[in-house]
Design a protein around this motif. Structure first.
Motif, PDB file in Angstrom:
ATOM      1  N   ARG A 311      74.005-121.569 -78.550  1.00  0.00           N
ATOM      2  CA  ARG A 311      73.289-122.748 -79.724  1.00  0.00           C
ATOM      3  C   ARG A 311      72.558-123.542 -78.800  1.00  0.00           C
ATOM      4  O   ARG A 311      73.819-124.391 -78.679  1.00  0.00           O
ATOM      5  CB  ARG A 311      73.580-122.565 -80.730  1.00  0.00           C
ATOM      6  N   SER A 312      71.317-124.327 -78.731  1.00  0.00           N
ATOM      7  CA  SER A 312      71.079-125.112 -77.739  1.00  0.00           C
ATOM      8  C   SER A 312      70.308-126.297 -78.395  1.00  0.00           C
ATOM      9  O   SER A 312      69.277-125.795 -79.197  1.00  0.00           O
ATOM     10  CB  SER A 312      70.374-124.271 -76.588  1.00  0.00           C
ATOM     11  N   ASP A 313      70.434-127.215 -78.063  1.00  0.00           N
ATOM     12  CA  ASP A 313      69.249-128.188 -78.645  1.00  0.00           C
ATOM     13  C   ASP A 313      68.891-129.360 -76.914  1.00  0.00           C
ATOM     14  O   ASP A 313      70.271-129.469 -76.312  1.00  0.00           O
ATOM     15  CB  ASP A 313      69.310-129.188 -79.513  1.00  0.00           C
ATOM     16  N   ALA A 314      67.374-129.747 -76.635  1.00  0.00           N
ATOM     17  CA  ALA A 314      67.352-130.312 -74.765  1.00  0.00           C
ATOM     18  C   ALA A 314      68.388-131.725 -75.215  1.00  0.00           C
ATOM     19  O   ALA A 314      68.794-131.598 -73.901  1.00  0.00           O
ATOM     20  CB  ALA A 314      66.418-130.918 -75.994  1.00  0.00           C
ATOM     21  N   GLN A 315      68.686-132.525 -76.155  1.00  0.00           N
ATOM     22  CA  GLN A 315      69.747-133.105 -75.677  1.00  0.00           C
ATOM     23  C   GLN A 315      71.118-133.031 -75.949  1.00  0.00           C
ATOM     24  O   GLN A 315      72.152-133.232 -74.717  1.00  0.00           O
ATOM     25  CB  GLN A 315      69.476-134.286 -77.193  1.00  0.00           C
ATOM     26  N   ARG A 316      71.606-132.395 -77.218  1.00  0.00           N
ATOM     27  CA  ARG A 316      73.233-132.484 -77.621  1.00  0.00           C
ATOM     28  C   ARG A 316      74.074-131.362 -76.951  1.00  0.00           C
ATOM     29  O   ARG A 316      74.535-131.651 -76.175  1.00  0.00           O
ATOM     30  CB  ARG A 316      73.717-133.035 -78.707  1.00  0.00           C
ATOM     31  N   ALA A 317      72.920-130.386 -76.637  1.00  0.00           N
ATOM     32  CA  ALA A 317      73.281-128.560 -76.043  1.00  0.00           C
ATOM     33  C   ALA A 317      72.831-128.184 -75.570  1.00  0.00           C
ATOM     34  O   ALA A 317      71.851-127.685 -76.273  1.00  0.00           O
ATOM     35  CB  ALA A 317      73.969-128.180 -77.803  1.00  0.00           C
ATOM     36  N   PRO A 318      72.763-128.267 -74.191  1.00  0.00           N
ATOM     37  CA  PRO A 318      71.451-128.045 -73.496  1.00  0.00           C
ATOM     38  C   PRO A 318      71.560-126.498 -72.882  1.00  0.00           C
ATOM     39  O   PRO A 318      70.382-126.336 -72.147  1.00  0.00           O
ATOM     40  CB  PRO A 318      70.727-129.111 -72.469  1.00  0.00           C
ATOM     41  N   ALA A 319      72.414-126.267 -72.514  1.00  0.00           N
ATOM     42  CA  ALA A 319      71.915-124.776 -71.563  1.00  0.00           C
ATOM     43  C   ALA A 319      72.376-123.988 -72.383  1.00  0.00           C
ATOM     44  O   ALA A 319      72.817-123.834 -74.600  1.00  0.00           O
ATOM     45  CB  ALA A 319      74.124-124.812 -71.081  1.00  0.00           C
ATOM     46  N   GLN A 320      71.487-122.779 -72.450  1.00  0.00           N
ATOM     47  CA  GLN A 320      71.030-121.703 -73.735  1.00  0.00           C
ATOM     48  C   GLN A 320      71.668-120.758 -73.397  1.00  0.00           C
ATOM     49  O   GLN A 320      72.168-119.181 -74.273  1.00  0.00           O
ATOM     50  CB  GLN A 320      69.797-121.419 -72.771  1.00  0.00           C
ATOM     51  N   PHE A 321      72.519-120.596 -72.036  1.00  0.00           N
ATOM     52  CA  PHE A 321      73.302-119.054 -71.493  1.00  0.00           C
ATOM     53  C   PHE A 321      74.331-119.994 -70.702  1.00  0.00           C
ATOM     54  O   PHE A 321      74.863-120.551 -70.480  1.00  0.00           O
ATOM     55  CB  PHE A 321      72.162-118.152 -70.963  1.00  0.00           C
ATOM     56  N   VAL A 322      75.652-118.756 -70.782  1.00  0.00           N
ATOM     57  CA  VAL A 322      76.792-118.782 -70.383  1.00  0.00           C
ATOM     58  C   VAL A 322      77.056-117.499 -70.135  1.00  0.00           C
ATOM     59  O   VAL A 322      76.999-116.372 -69.986  1.00  0.00           O
ATOM     60  CB  VAL A 322      78.201-119.809 -70.847  1.00  0.00           C
ATOM     61  N   PHE A 323      77.249-117.271 -68.382  1.00  0.00           N
ATOM     62  CA  PHE A 323      77.453-115.925 -67.513  1.00  0.00           C
ATOM     63  C   PHE A 323      79.361-116.126 -67.095  1.00  0.00           C
ATOM     64  O   PHE A 323      79.492-117.388 -66.982  1.00  0.00           O
ATOM     65  CB  PHE A 323      76.921-115.820 -66.247  1.00  0.00           C
ATOM     66  N   ASP A 324      80.282-115.053 -67.339  1.00  0.00           N
ATOM     67  CA  ASP A 324      81.284-115.325 -67.371  1.00  0.00           C
ATOM     68  C   ASP A 324      81.128-114.507 -65.289  1.00  0.00           C
ATOM     69  O   ASP A 324      81.538-112.881 -65.197  1.00  0.00           O
ATOM     70  CB  ASP A 324      82.200-114.805 -67.937  1.00  0.00           C
ATOM     71  N   ARG A 325      81.322-114.816 -64.780  1.00  0.00           N
ATOM     72  CA  ARG A 325      81.081-114.471 -62.534  1.00  0.00           C
ATOM     73  C   ARG A 325      82.445-113.875 -62.899  1.00  0.00           C
ATOM     74  O   ARG A 325      81.826-113.171 -62.011  1.00  0.00           O
ATOM     75  CB  ARG A 325      80.186-115.740 -61.982  1.00  0.00           C
ATOM     76  N   ALA A 326      83.117-113.493 -63.388  1.00  0.00           N
ATOM     77  CA  ALA A 326      84.797-112.945 -63.003  1.00  0.00           C
ATOM     78  C   ALA A 326      84.252-111.679 -63.535  1.00  0.00           C
ATOM     79  O   ALA A 326      84.632-110.722 -63.199  1.00  0.00           O
ATOM     80  CB  ALA A 326      85.812-114.022 -63.685  1.00  0.00           C
ATOM     81  N   GLN A 327      83.094-111.652 -64.225  1.00  0.00           N
ATOM     82  CA  GLN A 327      83.204-110.118 -65.027  1.00  0.00           C
ATOM     83  C   GLN A 327      81.820-109.661 -63.861  1.00  0.00           C
ATOM     84  O   GLN A 327      82.051-108.385 -64.235  1.00  0.00           O
ATOM     85  CB  GLN A 327      82.467-109.950 -66.787  1.00  0.00           C
ATOM     86  N   LEU A 328      81.900-110.084 -63.448  1.00  0.00           N
ATOM     87  CA  LEU A 328      80.264-109.747 -62.564  1.00  0.00           C
ATOM     88  C   LEU A 328      80.546-109.442 -60.761  1.00  0.00           C
ATOM     89  O   LEU A 328      80.027-110.176 -60.239  1.00  0.00           O
ATOM     90  CB  LEU A 328      78.719-111.017 -62.254  1.00  0.00           C
ATOM     91  N   ASP A 329      82.377-109.344 -60.912  1.00  0.00           N
ATOM     92  CA  ASP A 329      82.624-109.353 -59.716  1.00  0.00           C
ATOM     93  C   ASP A 329      82.898-110.466 -58.610  1.00  0.00           C
ATOM     94  O   ASP A 329      82.878-110.725 -57.755  1.00  0.00           O
ATOM     95  CB  ASP A 329      81.752-108.312 -59.324  1.00  0.00           C
ATOM     96  N   GLY A 330      82.797-111.792 -59.808  1.00  0.00           N
ATOM     97  CA  GLY A 330      83.179-112.818 -58.631  1.00  0.00           C
ATOM     98  C   GLY A 330      84.676-113.044 -59.521  1.00  0.00           C
ATOM     99  O   GLY A 330      84.867-112.652 -59.339  1.00  0.00           O
ATOM    100  N   PRO A 331      84.812-114.492 -58.683  1.00  0.00           N
ATOM    101  CA  PRO A 331      85.992-115.435 -58.220  1.00  0.00           C
ATOM    102  C   PRO A 331      86.531-115.255 -60.062  1.00  0.00           C
ATOM    103  O   PRO A 331      86.013-115.977 -60.788  1.00  0.00           O
ATOM    104  CB  PRO A 331      85.635-116.096 -58.305  1.00  0.00           C
ATOM    105  N   ALA A 332      87.727-115.209 -60.663  1.00  0.00           N
ATOM    106  CA  ALA A 332      87.915-115.402 -61.461  1.00  0.00           C
ATOM    107  C   ALA A 332      87.800-116.939 -62.309  1.00  0.00           C
ATOM    108  O   ALA A 332      88.329-117.961 -61.015  1.00  0.00           O
ATOM    109  CB  ALA A 332      89.706-115.287 -61.957  1.00  0.00           C
TER     110      ALA A 332
END
Length: 424
Positions: A311-332
């Motif tokens: 849940r995003s707004d331009a100032q207080r909460a700027p990110a729209q998405f988060v990715f768990d790279r560990a579940q995409l074969d990245g580092p834990a």
């Protein structure tokens, strides 16, 4: 002149330039590929963090409707099945709200099922989306070119706007609905949600962006004796009778696959009378930034998902998405927060994203790894935008996602443009 006799210079080894170089080589042309950087991929490339962790310059998502991109990957020896994780379209939030399109159904039945099952939506929310999307379909997904996404979606409820339209619009066009082109947005919806089965599926990279296409494309070109000049920024192009000179080297045709501002620099220096309109359109293109905040020490995402909407707004909460790279074969413990249309200074942006993670994900004690800001990541896909055409002058073409075409700034748009420019 036969195609086999053509000497072709491709300037730029981003995804458009790589697509152009591969297709021109397949057509029998003698290709020389120039790239200013030593790492190919353009605005979708591999980068290294200060501690040596392999990252990307931004978190990219492909979708099932990217037929040209997936075909090109296969042709240069990359298996989409091995390098991409396919998931049904899901815009789920950490609190469980949001919409998910189920797998196994053909469009538009999958979307209809997703709307009916959307968590936290009232029947008024569902009805507003069903009625509006039916109207879009009856109109052939067409609208006036001056219309914004906000105007297009005025009949939708606030929840549908917040949980579906705004995340889709920002992720696809990198522009908020009030400034985004409704015409382009409808084209994306038509091809993804109302086209082929699986067209809306998310394809999340399980390898770095260099391994997804650029590395294999360079190997493919080298095996076919295409010349590669990485780390070479072209200083000038010039017309020489029926030929073109690229830093004094002669070619029959030149394909500009550089960022639009760099292509405009080369065209302006070439002083081509017939290129005045092209140059004016290219120089009028505005750009939007995308930031990616990488952190270490992240717990697994809730619901066992590799990606969640925020849940995003331009100032207080700027990110729209988060990715768990560990579940995409990245580092834990590695996670990536994506901030489209970013305007905050780097340090402030990072601090606000960490605060947002604490509030919405209950993540504490995160360790910032690297914040990457691509200041001109995409062109601003706004209503009425007139993008530059492919043809500039005889023997001189431009390609890339900002060139005239139906799609916003996407990998598929870049690949399609590069392939079109390579045709004689």
């Amino acid at each position: 002149m036969s195609t086999a006799a053509l000497r072709t210079a491709v300037i730029g080894a981003g995804w458009a330039g790589l697509a152009a170089a591969v297709r021109a080589t397949q057509a029998g042309q003698a290709v020389t590929l120039y790239e200013a950087a030593r790492t190919p991929g353009g605005r979708a490339r591999r980068v290294l963090a200060d501690d040596g962790t392999v990252l990307d310059n931004g978190q990219h998502i492909l979708i099932g409707a990217y037929r040209a991109t997936l075909a090109l990957m296969r042709e240069v020896g990359v298996s989409p099945e091995a390098t991409l994780r396919r998931l049904p379209l899901a815009l789920r939030f950490a609190d469980g709200g949001g919409l998910e399109v189920p797998a196994g159904l053909r469009p538009p039945l999958d979307l209809l099922a997703g709307i009916c099952a959307a968590r936290g939506w009232t029947w008024a929310d569902r009805y507003s989306l069903l009625r509006t999307s039916l109207q879009w379909r009856l109109r052939g997904f067409a609208c006036a070119p001056t219309l914004s996404v906000a105007q297009l979606c005025a009949a939708l409820t606030p929840r549908v706007m917040t949980e579906l339209i705004e995340p889709l619009c920002v992720s696809a066009l990198n522009v908020p609905p009030a400034r985004a082109s409704a015409q382009v947005f409808l084209r994306v919806l038509r091809d993804a949600l109302f086209g082929e089965a699986g067209g809306a599926d998310l394809l999340l990279p399980r390898v770095d962006l260099g391994a997804l296409l650029p590395d294999a494309a360079l190997d493919w070109l080298a095996a076919r004796r295409a010349q590669q000049r990485l780390g070479h920024r072209v200083q000038s192009i010039a017309r020489d009778g029926a030929r073109w000179l690229v830093d004094s080297d002669p070619f029959d045709r030149v394909l500009l696959a550089t960022p639009v501002w760099e292509s405009a620099r080369l065209v302006q220096q070439a002083a081509l009378p017939e290129a005045a309109d092209w140059l004016a359109r290219a120089q009028a293109i505005d750009h939007e930034a995308i930031a990616t905040v990488y952190v270490k020490g992240a717990p697994p995402l809730p619901q066992g998902r590799p990606m969640l909407a925020l849940r995003s707004d331009a100032q207080r909460a700027p990110a729209q998405f988060v990715f768990d790279r560990a579940q995409l074969d990245g580092p834990a413990g590695l996670a990536a927060f994506v901030v489209s249309a970013s305007t905050l200074p780097r340090e402030e942006l990072q601090a606000r994203v960490l605060a947002q993670a604490k509030v919405q994900l209950n993540w504490t004690d995160l360790q910032p790894l690297q914040t990457i800001v691509e200041k001109r990541a995409t062109f601003a896909c706004t209503p009425g935008l007139q993008r530059p055409a492919m043809d500039i002058a005889p023997g001189l073409r431009a390609c890339g996602d900002c060139c005239e075409g139906p799609y916003p700034a996407t990998l598929e748009g870049a690949v399609l443009s590069g392939e079109a420019a390579a045709r004689p």
